[in-house]
Design a protein around this motif. Structure first.
Motif, PDB file in Angstrom:
ATOM      1  N   LEU A   1      -4.854  93.578 -16.329  1.00 23.56           N
ATOM      2  CA  LEU A   1      -4.403  94.359 -17.480  1.00 23.56           C
ATOM      3  C   LEU A   1      -3.562  95.560 -17.060  1.00 23.56           C
ATOM      4  O   LEU A   1      -2.533  95.860 -17.657  1.00 23.56           O
ATOM      5  CB  LEU A   1      -5.644  94.830 -18.264  1.00 23.56           C
ATOM      6  N   GLY A   2      -3.976  96.207 -15.980  1.00 20.87           N
ATOM      7  CA  GLY A   2      -3.286  97.428 -15.578  1.00 20.87           C
ATOM      8  C   GLY A   2      -2.233  97.231 -14.506  1.00 20.87           C
ATOM      9  O   GLY A   2      -1.379  98.080 -14.312  1.00 20.87           O
ATOM     10  N   SER A   3      -2.297  96.101 -13.784  1.00 19.15           N
ATOM     11  CA  SER A   3      -1.343  95.961 -12.692  1.00 19.15           C
ATOM     12  C   SER A   3      -0.668  94.601 -12.644  1.00 19.15           C
ATOM     13  O   SER A   3       0.087  94.316 -11.727  1.00 19.15           O
ATOM     14  CB  SER A   3      -2.051  96.246 -11.360  1.00 19.15           C
ATOM     15  N   GLY A   4      -0.917  93.776 -13.676  1.00 11.89           N
ATOM     16  CA  GLY A   4      -0.306  92.454 -13.680  1.00 11.89           C
ATOM     17  C   GLY A   4       1.094  92.463 -14.278  1.00 11.89           C
ATOM     18  O   GLY A   4       1.577  93.473 -14.796  1.00 11.89           O
ATOM     19  N   TYR A   5       1.753  91.319 -14.163  1.00 13.49           N
ATOM     20  CA  TYR A   5       3.102  91.167 -14.710  1.00 13.49           C
ATOM     21  C   TYR A   5       3.143  90.004 -15.680  1.00 13.49           C
ATOM     22  O   TYR A   5       2.400  89.036 -15.552  1.00 13.49           O
ATOM     23  CB  TYR A   5       4.108  90.907 -13.588  1.00 13.49           C
ATOM     24  N   PHE A   6       4.016  90.073 -16.649  1.00 12.74           N
ATOM     25  CA  PHE A   6       4.295  88.924 -17.506  1.00 12.74           C
ATOM     26  C   PHE A   6       5.810  88.870 -17.671  1.00 12.74           C
ATOM     27  O   PHE A   6       6.432  89.865 -18.071  1.00 12.74           O
ATOM     28  CB  PHE A   6       3.594  89.095 -18.855  1.00 12.74           C
TER      29      PHE A   6
ATOM     30  N   ILE B   1       2.355  94.212 -17.731  1.00  9.45           N
ATOM     31  CA  ILE B   1       1.651  93.718 -18.928  1.00  9.45           C
ATOM     32  C   ILE B   1       1.549  94.779 -20.016  1.00  9.45           C
ATOM     33  O   ILE B   1       1.756  94.509 -21.189  1.00  9.45           O
ATOM     34  CB  ILE B   1       0.253  93.197 -18.519  1.00  9.45           C
ATOM     35  N   GLN B   2       1.259  96.032 -19.603  1.00 12.34           N
ATOM     36  CA  GLN B   2       1.057  97.039 -20.652  1.00 12.34           C
ATOM     37  C   GLN B   2       2.326  97.341 -21.444  1.00 12.34           C
ATOM     38  O   GLN B   2       2.265  97.783 -22.575  1.00 12.34           O
ATOM     39  CB  GLN B   2       0.431  98.331 -20.110  1.00 12.34           C
ATOM     40  N   LEU B   3       3.490  97.041 -20.823  1.00  6.37           N
ATOM     41  CA  LEU B   3       4.741  97.225 -21.564  1.00  6.37           C
ATOM     42  C   LEU B   3       4.813  96.230 -22.715  1.00  6.37           C
ATOM     43  O   LEU B   3       5.251  96.555 -23.817  1.00  6.37           O
ATOM     44  CB  LEU B   3       5.940  97.052 -20.635  1.00  6.37           C
ATOM     45  N   TRP B   4       4.348  95.012 -22.467  1.00  7.24           N
ATOM     46  CA  TRP B   4       4.318  93.991 -23.528  1.00  7.24           C
ATOM     47  C   TRP B   4       3.358  94.406 -24.645  1.00  7.24           C
ATOM     48  O   TRP B   4       3.662  94.257 -25.823  1.00  7.24           O
ATOM     49  CB  TRP B   4       3.907  92.638 -22.948  1.00  7.24           C
ATOM     50  N   ILE B   5       2.212  94.900 -24.206  1.00 10.63           N
ATOM     51  CA  ILE B   5       1.234  95.344 -25.214  1.00 10.63           C
ATOM     52  C   ILE B   5       1.854  96.424 -26.096  1.00 10.63           C
ATOM     53  O   ILE B   5       1.785  96.382 -27.326  1.00 10.63           O
ATOM     54  CB  ILE B   5      -0.050  95.878 -24.540  1.00 10.63           C
TER      55      ILE B   5
END
Lengths: 330, 502
Positions: free
Chosen positions: A162-167, A172-176
């Protein structure tokens, strides 16, 4: 051609402050140029990613803060809620070993914390500044008490995504945040709720005379704010892989500065989610860029404060707006 | 007797209105001079001219033989004119003596610290003069309304006022308190203070005043010693207008009883208010300011708490706790104070018009933008709201157009009962005629309309029936044929009708 443009300009909805947003947009571009000059690696992928990760928690809090400030209220308690949620998450995970349960309880905690604010502000009608200042201490105090000032760890590895992954190559948090921002923007522009927010900010009495349940709107606003604080807490713990009771310190002020820089009137009514996004970018870039340029964080805070004062003075976005002008005419 | 205050040919205009014209007034030493007039006759403006709040455009003010020009309230105080306002302007947490000397506290010593001993002695001296026995260091919040009123009088006296203006001093007092106040007034009179006395209650004027002046539509009408006039004469002076030239009402078929209200009380002002209204009927609410007309309306629609009272729509009792409950049952209230709560000034015309009915053009809370524009556009066209486009800010419209937006907002909710509170206040003649025309057409279409108005000709010419309010209760109900200006005013003023007719 020119005439047509003038006409379009005049039929824009009146609740958006275009001058203010133009100023902020200009400032944002100026800041980006400045940063690329005074630092070596501002535009490196590594820095941009890190900056995004560091600032998304504040950004998530700024969205409900926009709604709350639109209704001429404030939520100072978000930093306390983030700390409390972060500690609960780590503690419950440590005790039960069940991360899903821990997440669920964290989210519920955030919602309840917001609901308490909402009831106190909306139904008991305590001024939001005092009410949320009090709950900020309460929630922050609970976080300190439960954690005993220790750093809590021991969360499962998968949770760190959640805090350090990529999508798709982006954090990830940018997507959220992107999904949340689109949602908030839609609610404000297109829904009955969004219009009620403005009316309450402009004139709570006329809202009552239009059959709007003002207290309920406040309650929903604060519950959403609490839920977003819980989400920010999840991301925070995941990002730094630990929970501390000082999580979230200063989040509320950065969020408020982003909202007000973004053109939302402190006395309510005027404002947009898009403006808040610009405000978030400006605050985030300044904080990150000035750190890179080895400016101490105290100086950065001073610069942010000055910037806030200046933009408000220059754009004349002190609230009142039309009403003030109207009173003068009378 | 010596003239202490004289106003000659005073004229005062506000943008678009002439508030006072050719106004004359003479006050003699030691006299109690009453000023009477209908709502909006210009009494308040006249007092404000005397008190230096409003600066007249033309005319002379002569105090004790010397022509003066007041530029601010302080000038009037210096000239010896003190005003006791309807609403007291006291600081609840300060003591009686501090309130009396606020802004000019006696000081002493090098540090100019407040001389409490001197202030206390002074305050006690003034209270003793008025025969009031009270501890002057008590905080004002512990005082009753009558005691506050007396403090206001004492405050004016402590400024060495020789002329005292009392604006509706008995409006909030009980009968016994009125007696105490009158004793104080008599005492002041005996000591040579001249008093200007404003009151709606005619019997009080007969009891206490020596002389009476009547004003109407901002102009001086007549004055006479109180001993030489009777109620009938006064009412005639106050009315003195030809009714027939105003607003003919459109014919409508009056149907079944639609809304009936019974036994409405709110624990403070309203006492057992009951009335009913039929389909297609225009029911006028008449009465003086503060008689409970707006309070009744807001209590019916749930904007004001009520203690007892049943609201029946077509014989079915409604549970109205908040305004939304009334809206959902088709009862719409259009506020008298449009700037405060009738419209939202900084918002666009479109957003204002659809505000109260937004639910009906939403799906899952999302506004149907096409319908939003259609509704707003149709009302803009129907009422010919003068604005370049529907995103125009309401705060920049004229008063009449703002009122049209306010009415549109109510009508967009598709009401069965429409309550209009002072629908033509502060709008110009043209817009007024349009609004009257609209009210007539709505009633003709079967809507029940309650119209609250302080303008007697408007009430009389528009209404099928008139309910007259007095001091929070219904004083009477007259049919269109029965209702005359004299009868309505007599009921509103609690004078006996027979007396007036005689």
């Amino acid at each position: 051609m020119k005439k047509k443009r003038v006409q379009e300009k005049t039929i824009r909805p009146p609740e958006i402050k275009y001058t203010h947003i133009s100023i902020i947009f200009g400032l944002l571009i100026f800041t980006c140029i400045l940063m690329s000059v005074i630092t070596d690696n501002f535009f490196s992928t590594k820095n941009l990613t890190g900056m995004t990760r560091n600032f998304m928690e504040t950004a998530l809090l700024a969205l409900p803060m926009t709604f709350i400030i639109l209704t001429n209220s404030i939520d100072l308690s978000v930093s306390g809620t983030v700390a409390m949620c972060a500690i609960f998450l780590a503690k419950i995970n440590l005790v039960t070993g069940n991360i899903v349960l821990a997440i669920a309880i964290t989210v519920i905690t955030g919602i309840l914390a917001g609901a308490l604010n909402g009831v106190v502000v909306g139904y008991i009608k305590i001024p939001s500044f005092i009410a949320t200042l009090a709950t900020m201490f309460m929630y922050g105090g609970i976080a300190q008490g439960v954690s005993q000032a220790e750093t809590l760890t021991g969360l499962p590895k998968t949770f760190y995504i959640l805090g350090s992954g990529y999508f798709l190559g982006l954090p990830i948090q940018l997507w959220i945040f992107a999904v949340a921002a689109i949602l908030f923007s839609f609610v404000l522009r297109r829904t009955e709720y969004g219009r009620n927010l403005r009316v309450i900010g402009f004139n709570p009495e006329s809202a009552v005379y239009a059959g709007i349940n003002v207290a309920k709107v406040h309650l929903i606003n604060y519950v959403v704010s609490g839920a977003m604080a819980a989400l920010a807490a999840l991301i925070f713990v995941s990002r730094i892989s630990a929970a501390k009771s000082n999580a979230g310190v200063g989040y509320e002020t950065d969020a408020i500065i982003a909202v007000v820089l973004g053109g939302t009137s402190i006395s309510g009514g005027y404002g947009t989610v898009e403006g808040t996004i610009l405000g978030i970018l400006l605050v985030g870039i300044l904080r990150n860029g000035l750190t890179l340029a080895r400016v101490s964080s105290e100086i950065t805070t001073i610069i942010l404060g000055m910037l806030l004062l200046l933009t408000i003075i220059i754009s004349g976005n002190t609230g009142g707006g039309v009403i003030k002008k109207h009173k003068k005419e009378k | 007797m010596e003239k202490v205050l004289e106003l000659k040919k005073i004229r005062k205009t506000f943008p678009g209105v002439v508030a006072l014209q050719n106004m004359c007034f003479t006050l003699k030493k030691g006299e109690i001079h009453a000023i009477a007039g209908e709502n909006g006759a210009g009494k308040s403006t006249l007092i404000k001219v005397m008190a230096g709040v409003h600066i007249p455009d033309e005319g002379e003010i002569i105090v004790k033989g010397r022509q003066v020009q007041f530029t601010c309230p302080q000038d009037a105080i210096t000239a010896g004119i003190g005003v006791v306002h309807q609403e007291t302007s006291l600081f609840p947490d300060l003591s009686i003596m501090e309130n009396m000397f606020i802004g000019r506290l006696p000081k002493k010593g090098f540090f100019r610290s407040v001389d409490f001993a001197k202030m206390k002695a002074e305050a006690e001296r003034i209270y003793a003069m008025l025969d009031i026995k009270m501890d002057v260091i008590k905080p004002v919040k512990t005082l009753g309304i009558a005691e506050k009123q007396m403090l206001e009088i004492a405050k004016a006296l402590s400024q060495n006022s020789e002329i005292l203006i009392l604006d509706e001093p008995t409006a909030a007092l009980s009968i016994r308190e009125v007696e105490t106040l009158f004793k104080i007034i008599e005492k002041l009179k005996a000591s040579g203070v001249s008093i200007v006395y404003i009151s709606h209650r005619l019997e009080e004027i007969f009891q206490i005043a020596d002389y009476i002046s009547v004003i109407r539509d901002g102009e001086y009408v007549a004055s006479a010693p109180v001993s030489q006039v009777d109620t009938a004469q006064l009412v005639q002076w106050m009315v003195g207008r030809d009714v027939d030239e105003f607003y003919p009402k459109a014919e409508s078929d009056i149907g079944e009883v639609l809304l009936s209200v019974s036994g409405l009380s709110d624990g403070s002002l309203l006492r057992n208010v009951s009335f009913e209204i039929r389909e297609g009927e225009i029911l006028g609410f008449a009465g003086l300011a503060g008689a409970g007309r707006s309070e009744t309306a807001t209590a019916v629609v749930g904007l004001r708490p009520k203690i007892t009272g049943a609201v029946l729509l077509k014989g079915k009792e409604l549970k109205i706790r908040k305004y939304l409950d009334a809206l959902e049952n088709g009862i719409v209230y259009i506020s008298e104070d449009r700037q405060r709560n009738g419209v939202t000034l900084p918002m666009s015309i479109k957003d204002n018009i659809t505000l109260a009915m937004l639910k009906h053009i939403c799906r899952f809370g999302v506004i149907n933008r096409k319908k939003d524009k259609e509704v707003a556009g149709s009302y803009m066209k129907q009422f010919q709201i003068a604005a370049p486009h529907m995103n125009f800010v309401v705060g920049n419209l004229s008063g009449g157009n703002q009122q049209k937006v306010s009415v549109s907002k109510g009508l967009a909710c598709n009401p069965r009962v429409l309550i209009l509170d002072e629908p033509t206040r502060g709008v110009d003649v043209g817009a007024k005629a349009e609004i009257h025309d609209m009210i007539g057409r709505l009633a003709a279409s079967g809507m029940s309309i309650i119209m609250i108005s302080s303008e007697m000709p408007e009430v009389l010419s528009m209404s099928d029936r008139v309910v007259i309010f007095r001091q929070g209760a219904v004083a009477g109900c007259l049919s269109r044929e029965e209702a005359t200006q004299e009868k309505v005013l007599a009921l509103a003023l609690e004078a006996k009708v027979t007396e007036v007719q005689a």
